[in-house]
Motif scaffolding. Sequence first.
Motif, short mmCIF file in Angstrom:
data_model
loop_
_atom_site.label_atom_id
_atom_site.label_comp_id
_atom_site.label_asym_id
_atom_site.label_seq_id
_atom_site.Cartn_x
_atom_site.Cartn_y
_atom_site.Cartn_z
N UNK A 393 28.35 13.36 17.67
CA UNK A 393 27.19 13.37 16.78
C UNK A 393 25.93 12.93 17.53
N UNK A 394 26.08 12.00 18.46
CA UNK A 394 24.94 11.63 19.31
C UNK A 394 24.47 12.85 20.10
N UNK A 512 21.34 -4.31 22.26
CA UNK A 512 21.55 -3.53 23.47
C UNK A 512 22.63 -2.47 23.31
N UNK A 513 23.55 -2.69 22.37
CA UNK A 513 24.66 -1.76 22.21
C UNK A 513 24.46 -0.77 21.07
N UNK A 514 23.25 -0.68 20.54
CA UNK A 514 22.94 0.27 19.47
C UNK A 514 21.72 1.09 19.87
N UNK A 515 21.87 2.40 19.84
CA UNK A 515 20.76 3.31 20.15
C UNK A 515 20.33 4.05 18.89
N UNK A 516 19.03 4.26 18.77
CA UNK A 516 18.50 5.03 17.65
C UNK A 516 17.34 5.86 18.15
N UNK A 526 21.52 7.12 14.67
CA UNK A 526 21.83 5.76 15.12
C UNK A 526 23.28 5.73 15.59
N UNK A 527 23.51 5.22 16.80
CA UNK A 527 24.87 5.11 17.34
C UNK A 527 25.15 3.67 17.73
N UNK A 528 26.25 3.15 17.20
CA UNK A 528 26.71 1.81 17.55
C UNK A 528 27.80 1.94 18.62
#
Length: 566
Positions: A393-394, A512-516, A526-528
């Motif tokens: 999905x990312x 740091x471990x979550x990108x949006x 949003x990816x955890x």
Amino acid sequence: MSTDTRAAAPEVRISGIDPHWWRQAAVYQIYPRSFADADGNGIGDLQGIITRVPYLAQLGIDAVWLSPFYPSALADGGYDVDDYRDVDPKIGTLEEFDQMVAALHAEGIRVVVDIVPNHSSDRHEWFRQALAAEPGSPERERYIFRDGTGPEGAEPPTDWTSIFGGPAWTRVPDGQWYLHLFAPEQPDFNWANPEVRADFLKTLRFWSDRGVDGFRIDVAHALTKDLTDPLPSEAELDAIPRDAGQHPIWDRDEVHEIYAEWRRVFDSYDPPRTAVAEAWVERHRRPRYASAEGLGQAFEFDLLTQEFDAAAFKDVVVDSLSLAAESGSSSTWVLSNHDVVRHATRYGLPPLPETVGTTEQDRKQGAAWVLAGAPEDQLDREKGERRARAATLFELALPGSAYLYQGEELGLHEVGDIPDEARQDPTFFRSPGVDKGRDGCRVPLPWSSTGLTFGFGSSSAHLPQPQWFADYAVEAQERVDGSTLEMYRAALHLRRELQTDETLEWIETGRDDVLAFRRPGGWVTVTNFGEDDAALPSGEVLLASSPLVGGRLPGATTVWLRESQS
């Protein structure tokens, strides 16, 4: 090569075609021999693809990319080509190819085919002519022949090692040696020969005239070579930098003269034919392959080589978008293909050794480690699948083209326990006990949960399928809420609706471990990448890779949102 007297079928055009369709396309790679077997000979075929066109249309892809379907002895899975302008009779005919193109075009799906220009098969008409001719003859000049060294030329011209292991030179009965960067059954063409260049132009036109929309160029960075004597040793060759376009074998500047000529052929069609380069080259060397004057697009495999890690993923995306801007092309995103361990398995295994980098040889070393150094008892299947869904999905939310490999939409893992006697990959045979090869990602697909081949065909498949395939079959996942197949279908259809321009804006998450990131129109992803759950931005949830819990984002999960309008 075969003559071009076989008339092409009338081209089936896609109505309202956009010449820039490829820039943000979802392209589904089909490995024809392992997709669907309609005639029951154990090998996938073109009729099998035709029967599955409704499945492909329902999936929501924009194009299919066909790995080689040409006549071949299968010394390297079809990448040893006997005839570039025909279909292997074991998998179909030219007429069936035309039917397949028409069926796909009728569903709005474009067709991309593999072109293998660095080498032919040793059964190719030209190579057979070269063996029958004398040293120094025009027939031999189409390939790379050299006299040997040592007494009576009994030693190869150099000590070079092929990509698949073993010597890169093979001796012929009259004493000369020919170069093969890959298997001995794959002699390298001499691209300084005008006949070679002219014949590949015929091949590009042959398939374009049959309605093919684009081409994937195998080993695009190896065609031109400088083999001026004295040839360097293996150690000297490895020490030569690959960053200046002057390496004797890899990524030479003059290869782009070939692709400029190809581009003129592509642009002579309406719409222009597309192309994408498989080019494992230094970062600053990639844009030229992807330029409008060249092939137009180039694979960027950096995302594929990364662990499931937020910082690593973000660095790759930032860099890839920068390269795309430099070339004027669009980015290409790849998580799995026919050459690498499936990403559901990679993400479920312990991290790769630090010695594994991003070069082609390092990638192969990494694949060998995954299969041989990290056995299945170290594989956490559930973790791997969860991470793979999140990574997918990312990937599908990023601007650019997404290249998907058959079976990843089912969440398939690598098949690591193929008996040695059933293996087919030359990598395995030329490095026994070191590299199990690529057969594990090429096992035929499971369509049903029961039967001898899980619906692949009516007789034993050419590579054995494990019993756990039953749980991953299309039949087991269709219309099952939350299945990987239904997630892919939902994502690909939503992607068509949400994609607009090719911009991306990063959003600060405080972790740091979550990108949006935000795409135009308020589409937020949003990816955890971590283990602890995370807060979600406000907005309408469109799709999630795993169930959300209490309005929060669990670890190893990606969510697509539509921002609330203030």
